[in-house]
Every structure is written in structure tokens, then in C-alpha cells.
Scaffold this motif. Structure first.
Motif, PDB file in Angstrom:
ATOM      1  N   GLY A  94       0.802  -1.220   0.000  1.00 59.12           N
ATOM      2  CA  GLY A  94       0.000   0.000   0.000  1.00 59.12           C
ATOM      3  C   GLY A  94       0.827   1.258   0.000  1.00 59.12           C
ATOM      4  O   GLY A  94       1.612   1.496   0.903  1.00 59.12           O
ATOM      5  N   SER A  95       0.673   2.098  -1.030  1.00 60.48           N
ATOM      6  CA  SER A  95       1.224   3.446  -1.075  1.00 60.48           C
ATOM      7  C   SER A  95       0.228   4.298  -1.836  1.00 60.48           C
ATOM      8  O   SER A  95      -0.619   3.797  -2.574  1.00 60.48           O
ATOM      9  CB  SER A  95       2.579   3.487  -1.795  1.00 60.48           C
ATOM     10  OG  SER A  95       3.539   2.731  -1.123  1.00 60.48           O
ATOM     11  N   ALA A 289       1.449   0.148   9.110  1.00 55.27           N
ATOM     12  CA  ALA A 289       0.168   0.148   9.817  1.00 55.27           C
ATOM     13  C   ALA A 289      -1.020   0.152   8.873  1.00 55.27           C
ATOM     14  O   ALA A 289      -2.107  -0.323   9.227  1.00 55.27           O
ATOM     15  CB  ALA A 289       0.096   1.362  10.749  1.00 55.27           C
ATOM     16  N   GLY A 290      -0.847   0.679   7.665  1.00 54.90           N
ATOM     17  CA  GLY A 290      -1.951   0.761   6.713  1.00 54.90           C
ATOM     18  C   GLY A 290      -2.350   2.200   6.451  1.00 54.90           C
ATOM     19  O   GLY A 290      -2.081   3.109   7.245  1.00 54.90           O
ATOM     20  N   ASN A 291      -3.037   2.423   5.311  1.00 51.11           N
ATOM     21  CA  ASN A 291      -3.353   3.776   4.834  1.00 51.11           C
ATOM     22  C   ASN A 291      -4.865   3.976   4.700  1.00 51.11           C
ATOM     23  O   ASN A 291      -5.393   4.131   3.615  1.00 51.11           O
ATOM     24  CB  ASN A 291      -2.682   4.030   3.482  1.00 51.11           C
ATOM     25  CG  ASN A 291      -1.197   3.765   3.508  1.00 51.11           C
ATOM     26  OD1 ASN A 291      -0.506   4.178   4.434  1.00 51.11           O
ATOM     27  ND2 ASN A 291      -0.691   3.078   2.498  1.00 51.11           N
ATOM     28  N   TYR A 328      -0.404  11.322   9.537  1.00 47.39           N
ATOM     29  CA  TYR A 328      -0.890  11.485   8.179  1.00 47.39           C
ATOM     30  C   TYR A 328      -1.574  10.220   7.668  1.00 47.39           C
ATOM     31  O   TYR A 328      -0.915   9.225   7.353  1.00 47.39           O
ATOM     32  CB  TYR A 328       0.240  11.872   7.218  1.00 47.39           C
ATOM     33  CG  TYR A 328      -0.283  12.168   5.831  1.00 47.39           C
ATOM     34  CD1 TYR A 328      -0.967  13.337   5.571  1.00 47.39           C
ATOM     35  CD2 TYR A 328      -0.124  11.258   4.800  1.00 47.39           C
ATOM     36  CE1 TYR A 328      -1.479  13.614   4.319  1.00 47.39           C
ATOM     37  CE2 TYR A 328      -0.627  11.521   3.535  1.00 47.39           C
ATOM     38  CZ  TYR A 328      -1.308  12.699   3.299  1.00 47.39           C
ATOM     39  OH  TYR A 328      -1.816  12.957   2.060  1.00 47.39           O
ATOM     40  N   LYS A 329      -2.883  10.234   7.591  1.00 46.77           N
ATOM     41  CA  LYS A 329      -3.714   9.272   6.843  1.00 46.77           C
ATOM     42  C   LYS A 329      -3.456   7.805   7.148  1.00 46.77           C
ATOM     43  O   LYS A 329      -3.643   6.955   6.288  1.00 46.77           O
ATOM     44  CB  LYS A 329      -3.541   9.505   5.335  1.00 46.77           C
ATOM     45  CG  LYS A 329      -4.177  10.794   4.834  1.00 46.77           C
ATOM     46  CD  LYS A 329      -4.183  10.852   3.308  1.00 46.77           C
ATOM     47  CE  LYS A 329      -4.921  12.079   2.812  1.00 46.77           C
ATOM     48  NZ  LYS A 329      -4.998  12.128   1.346  1.00 46.77           N
ATOM     49  N   GLN A 330      -3.003   7.488   8.343  1.00 43.68           N
ATOM     50  CA  GLN A 330      -2.719   6.088   8.607  1.00 43.68           C
ATOM     51  C   GLN A 330      -3.808   5.451   9.468  1.00 43.68           C
ATOM     52  O   GLN A 330      -4.670   6.130   9.994  1.00 43.68           O
ATOM     53  CB  GLN A 330      -1.375   5.919   9.309  1.00 43.68           C
ATOM     54  CG  GLN A 330      -1.355   6.355  10.757  1.00 43.68           C
ATOM     55  CD  GLN A 330      -0.997   7.809  10.910  1.00 43.68           C
ATOM     56  OE1 GLN A 330      -0.543   8.441   9.976  1.00 43.68           O
ATOM     57  NE2 GLN A 330      -1.201   8.351  12.085  1.00 43.68           N
TER      58      GLN A 330
END
Length: 555
Positions: A94-95, A289-291, A328-330
């Protein structure tokens, strides 16, 4: 590779079709044949197409789709010889592309993360060492036509396509996306190549970027195909990475997440085996951790860092318009409920370990020999942490994975303007601080001899002898050393020594010290000599003391 979504233990989960993981109970005295027999016996009533076994663990492919994975797993878990059987959960990298860093000057937008981390100060003393292997378990690495085919554990060398990646530092693992594994390490998505740049891009080549570690070997494993990976592929890659490393320390970058939410996986009540499979590895495993943009709990395997001392759960941070660090967005830390095998309601702790820069990170790409890209996400943040861990392990390979992780967490920067509870939720222990973490890593200074050598033989009845020993820093790092000792000659059953000698030697700033100390052996003394030497050393503000006792009978 077929990924299905089916019901297991009350939760709909993604996993690899017709594949499962089986582990049988094992004892210390079990032979390899015993374990193979136990696995085969457990699978006797089940139509199996193939079995790949490593010790007490087996990766099983079912013969046909009429035998479903959930039913087979539940059936196996009722057998007395089975420790656990679980589906092979699906995973994804994930990016994402973030907004431009408009508030920073253009010449700082691509280097903000390294500047924020003060890496140029770190590199003055620590650039990486060969006693550590960094594993990148991802989508592979960008390659060009190889003069000779790659083989497992060989240098990738000039097969590397990108000019900012030193092929002589990169080694070939395998691609685990097929059974059996192959040597197809080509990175078709670019995700793995981006992680490689953050961790290990070349220094002093007037090209592109600088990686966190400029020296340590890097081992490439490919586990993603068509956007999917699986839990078992990660375990296979870790096993090969650790085997390749041998006596060297290992840190693995796993910038991947389970495809299902942590609530769903924990909700099965059967999530502990996935933790156990990671916890038993002798490596630091850094996971993203994930987005989810703040809408979900941390996804596994990072989700289970609370229960795995060797796993690091990494969230992302960025700078706001006033250059303050903010999350940020995590995904975030919290808890998840489940019912255990006894029907008791339980709560699992889902933790963030720490945060790292994960916004608009400029790194190597797979689109050419000099291509770069700007990416955002917890994958990129994880690569920064992996790089730092590799530097910490290089400085002191005697620290265990759990000790390294704890040191990493104990030396974080605080998240400003957040309550303690909110900071814990978003960034765990805080924001990574390479300067503080490396300062507080205990420097490893080891005795090259297991004990002090007492050489006190009476040569021609001369009453002299020597005590000889050496101390050396693990990576030839200068350290301050002080040696204090005494040597005693005792009569039988006497608490008071016949003769006692003491000494103090101070030797500053040396990577190695060898000493041979003269002692006097009195004429007519008994045949037992006791020596006591205290060796203390000091490096980077920390002090260690070791006391070695040696006894030598004199004949």
C-alpha cells in the motif's frame, strides 16, 4: 494465484484458494521423520495435491475446490496432534500519491524526511555494517537483462537496472508467488524498488537520493503478484532470509498488510497462530500500519506488534505548514473484541509502535535506470524504520530483536500539541529519532577469549606468570576502556591470600585492546591460583562492566 473471500469462524476473509498452513505438536526429541509422519497422518483423510514441509510446519495445497479451506482447517484443528491449522491470509502492498509540499522550498521537498531525521548527523558515525542483512520482502527489484541467470543467494550485481542501487550489495532471494519458488525477481509495480531506495540507495555517487544504510547487504524477496501476497509467502521469505544471514543479524521490511480488517481477523478468535509465526523468527520485522485515512485500526501483521516483541508497527507523519510533525492518513491503534475457545469475551490490544516520515517521499522507481517517484504512505515510513534498525543492529549485534525494538520505542520524539492518549493512538511511542536511538544503543564490546587466560606454569621454578586477555568492539568502533584487576595466591583452606597484586590500566579510544599482565608467584606457594579482572568500557555515554573470574591449577 487465486484469492477467494469465504466465511471462516463467523468472519468473511480473503485467503488463497485451496491452500492452508498446518503445524503439528513437536517435542525436542522428535526426528525429522517423526514430524513428517505426524503431518502425513493428520492429512490422511483429506485429499491433498501437494505438501511443502519445514520441520513441524507444512504448507498444504488441497486437491480440489470441493474440499473447502474453512472446513478443512476446522477439521484439522480438532485432531490431537495438530497444534494449529489456519487459512493462508491474503495481503496487499500500500502506497498513495500525496499532495505537493507547497509550503517547502522546491529544493527541500525531496529531502525533507532526511533533514527532519537529522540523518547527516547520524552518518558522521554510522553508515551501516556488514554484520547485518536487510531483507526487503515486497514486489521484487527493478532488473535489466542479466549476463547470467540469477541463482538463490547470489549477488544481483549488474542485473540491477537502477543506477542509484548498488547491485553488489543486493542479493537474490526468490519469488514465492508460485509453487515451487522461482528466480523471477522483476518488479512490475515498483513498490519494492521504492522501498530499496529509501533503505539502501547509494551514497556519494552524485545521483538522486541517499538511502538510510550505505553498507549492509540487502536480500530481495518477491511475494506480490497481481496485487496480492499471502501470509505464507512472508514466512517462506523470512526463513530464507534468516538462513542466508547465518550468524549476521536480520531486519526485514514488510510494507504489506492483510487484506481484511483487524476486527474481522481477531473476530475469528483464531488469530494467535499468525502472531506466533512471526514472533518465533530471530529478526526484527518492520511492518506498515496501513493507509485508511484514519478510518480503521492498524492492519496486520503490524496490528499484532503488542504481542510480538520483534515486530514494529509503523504509522506515517508529515510536517504541517509551520513545520510541526502531524499524523498522516494512517490506521490507528486501539482494541478489538473476540470470543476465545472457552466462549469467554476477550479484548486484543492493537498497537502502533512509532511513526516515521511517510509523506511525499522521493525514492527510486522501476521505470528506467535513473527514474524516481514521490510516494506517500506507511510503506515508505516503514522503510525509514527498517533503515534505522539496520544501523542499530550494526552498532550492537549482541542486542536481541526485542531489545532493539524496545530501544527504538524508548527513544522517540514526542508528537506536539496532542494529548497523551491521542498521541498513543496515532504514533504509539512517538516519532522515530535516529540520533537518540543510536546514542542509546549499547555498544557491544566483547571478550575475544571466553575467560581470562591464567598462564602461571613454573618454568624452571621461576616465580612469575602472566594473565592475558583481549577485548574488542563488535564493529571496530573506538571505545574507552579501563582494566582493574587483582591476582591472589592462596594457601589451602585459607581465606587470606599469601600474595595479592592489584593493577589499573586505562586505555582510551581504541577499537581493540590486548593485555598481558605480569604477576609474581611466590616460592613455596600452593598449587591453586585465583585471578579476578574487572573490565569496564565506555562508549557514546553508556558504560558497561564485566567481571571475569579465572582459576588455574598449577602442576
Amino acid at each position: 494465484m487465486a484469492i477467494v473471500k469465504e466465511l471462516w469462524q463467523g468472519q468473511r476473509l480473503h485467503f488463497r484458494d485451496r491452500h492452508l498452513i498446518l503445524r503439528v505438536h513437536a517435542n525436542d526429541n522428535d526426528s525429522d521423520t517423526d514430524l513428517e509422519t505426524r503431518i502425513n497422518n493428520a492429512l490422511v483423510p483429506i485429499p491433498v495435491d501437494s505438501i511443502r514441509r519445514r520441520g513441524a510446519r507444512a504448507y498444504v495445497r488441497l486437491r480440489d475446490s470441493n474440499t473447502t479451506v474453512p472446513d478443512t482447517v476446522d477439521r484439522l484443528n480438532r485432531m490431537p496432534d495438530v497444534r494449529y491449522a489456519i487459512p493462508d491470509l491474503a495481503m496487499e502492498p500500500g502506497s498513495e500519491v500525496g499532495d505537493p509540499l507547497d509550503h517547502l522550498p522546491s529544493n527541500e521537498q525531496w529531502t525533507w524526511a532526511l533533514n527532519f531525521l537529522q540523518m547527516h548527523s547520524v552518518w558522521t558515525n554510522e553508515r551501516g555494517r556488514n554484520n547485518v542483512v536487510v531483507g526487503i520482502i515486497d514486489t521484487g527489484i527493478t532488473l535489466q537483462q542479466c549476463p547470467t541467470p540469477l541463482t538463490k543467494d547470489s549477488r544481483i550485481g549488474e542485473c540491477i537496472r537502477h543506477e542509484d542501487l548498488d547491485g553488489d550489495r543486493f542479493y537474490a532471494g526468490q519469488s514465492y508467488v508460485t509453487t515451487p519458488p522461482t528466480m523471477d525477481l522483476q518488479d512490475s509495480s515498483g513498490h519494492g524498488t521504492k522501498m530499496a531506495g529509501i533503505i539502501a540507495a547509494k551514497e556519494q555517487n552524485s545521483k538522486g537520493i541517499l538511502g538510510m544504510n550505505h553498507t549492509s547487504p540487502v536480500y530481495i524477496c518477491k511475494v506480490v503478484q497481481g496485487g496480492w501476497a499471502t501470509h505464507n509467502m512472508i514466512i517462506d521469505a523470512l526463513d530464507d532470509l534468516i538462513e542466508f544471514a547465518g550468524d549476521r543479524k536480520v531486519v526485514a521490511n514488510v510494507s504489506l498488510n492483510y487484506s481484511d480488517t483487524t476486527e474481522n481477523i481477531v473476530g475469528t478468535g483464531k488469530w494467535q497462530p499468525y502472531i506466533e509465526e512471526l514472533s518465533e523468527k530471530n529478526a526484527v520485522i518492520c511492518c506498515c500500519a496501513g493507509n485508511s485515512n484514519g478510518t480503521e485500526l492498524v492492519r496486520g501483521p503490524a496490528a499484532f506488534a503488542y504481542y510480538s516483541p520483534n515486530v514494529v508497527s509503523v504509522s506515517a507523519m508529515r510536517l504541517d505548514s509551520s513545520d510541526k510533525p502531524i499524523p498522516y492518513k494512517q490506521n490507528y491503534g486501539g482494541t478489538a473484541d473476540y470470543t476465545d475457545d472457552q466462549g469467554v469475551n476477550q479484548t486484543a490490544v492493537i498497537d502502533v509502535s512509532l511513526a516515521a516520515p511517510g509523506y511525499q517521499i522521493y525514492t527510486t522507481d522501476n521505470n528506467g535506470t535513473s527514474s524516481y517517484a514521490t510516494e506517500t504512505g506507511t510503506s515508505e515510513a516503514t522503510a525509514f524504520v527498517t533503515g534505522l534498525v539496520s544501523l542499530m543492529l550494526g552498532r550492537n549485534p549482541d542486542m536481541s530483536p526485542g531489545q532493539i525494538v524496545q530501544c527504538l520505542k524508548n527513544n522517540c520524539r514526542e508528537l506536539p500539541d496532542y494529548t497523551a492518549a491521542e498521541a498513543r493512538k496515532w504514533v504509539g511511542s512517538g516519532i522515530m529519532s535516529p540520533v537518540a536511538a543510536l546514542k542509546n544503543v549499547k555498544w557491544s564490546v566483547v571478550l575475544l577469549t571466553p575467560s581470562i587466560t591464567l598462564n602461571l606454569e613454573r618454568l624452571r621454578d621461576e616465580p612469575t606468570g602472566t594473565i592475558a586477555f583481549k577485548v574488542k568492539s563488535c564493529a571496530d568502533i573506538p571505545f574507552n576502556v579501563r582494566v582493574e584487576g587483582d591476582f591472589n595466591i592462596y594457601r589451602d583452606n585459607s581465606p587470606r591470600p599469601l600474595r595479592k597484586e592489584e593493577w589499573t590500566i586505562v586505555n582510551y579510544r581504541t577499537p581493540a585492546l590486548g593485555l598481558k599482565l605480569r604477576v609474581v608467584y611466590p616460592r613455596g606457594a600452593p598449587d591453586v591460583a585465583h585471578g579476578l579482572v574487572k573490565i569496564s568500557w565506555n562508549a557514546s555515554g553508556g558504560t558497561e562492566m564485566v567481571t571475569i573470574n579465572g582459576t588455574r591449577n598449577i602442576f
